[in-house]
Design a protein around this motif. Structure first.
Motif: not given
Length: 119
Positions: A53-57, A64
């Protein structure tokens, strides 16, 4: 007319063409051996099934929390925006190719039923 037949032929013969040493569109070439030069029987990488995802997870699925105004509850909703596939992953050890047309173990000489054995 005829496009679906040629497409079907290509999809059926393409996975096995590298073992014959032929390209799927070259039917007149004769195969010199079962495995062409440069081809390998082993698979060293596989396609990853997870996403970033955007956070790198990294995970298989992302959810969500969304507030539902009709029921006044917080529910989980599957999130599918801005996800990037993981890509190819190195296998810990080589594995045999799935399209390998070789018998690895012959079971015709084994006794399959216990009733055939003498006591």
């Amino acid at each position: 007319m005829g496009q679906t037949a040629s497409l079907t032929k290509k999809l059926v013969t393409q996975p096995f063409s590298w073992l014959r040493g032929q390209r799927h569109d070259d039917e007149s070439a004769s195969a010199a051996g079962l495995i062409p030069k440069g081809a390998t029987l082993y698979v060293f990488k596989r396609r990853g099934s997870m996403y970033f995802d955007e956070d790198g997870d990294l995970a298989h699925e992302f959810y969500c929390q969304v507030f539902d105004r009709n029921t006044n509850k917080v529910v989980m909703q599957k999130y599918s925006g801005d996800l990037k596939p993981q890509g190819d992953i190195d296998l810990p050890y080589p594995r045999l190719h799935g399209d390998l047309p070789v018998i690895l173990f012959d079971t015709t000489s084994l006794q399959m039923h216990a009733s055939n054995q003498t006591r």
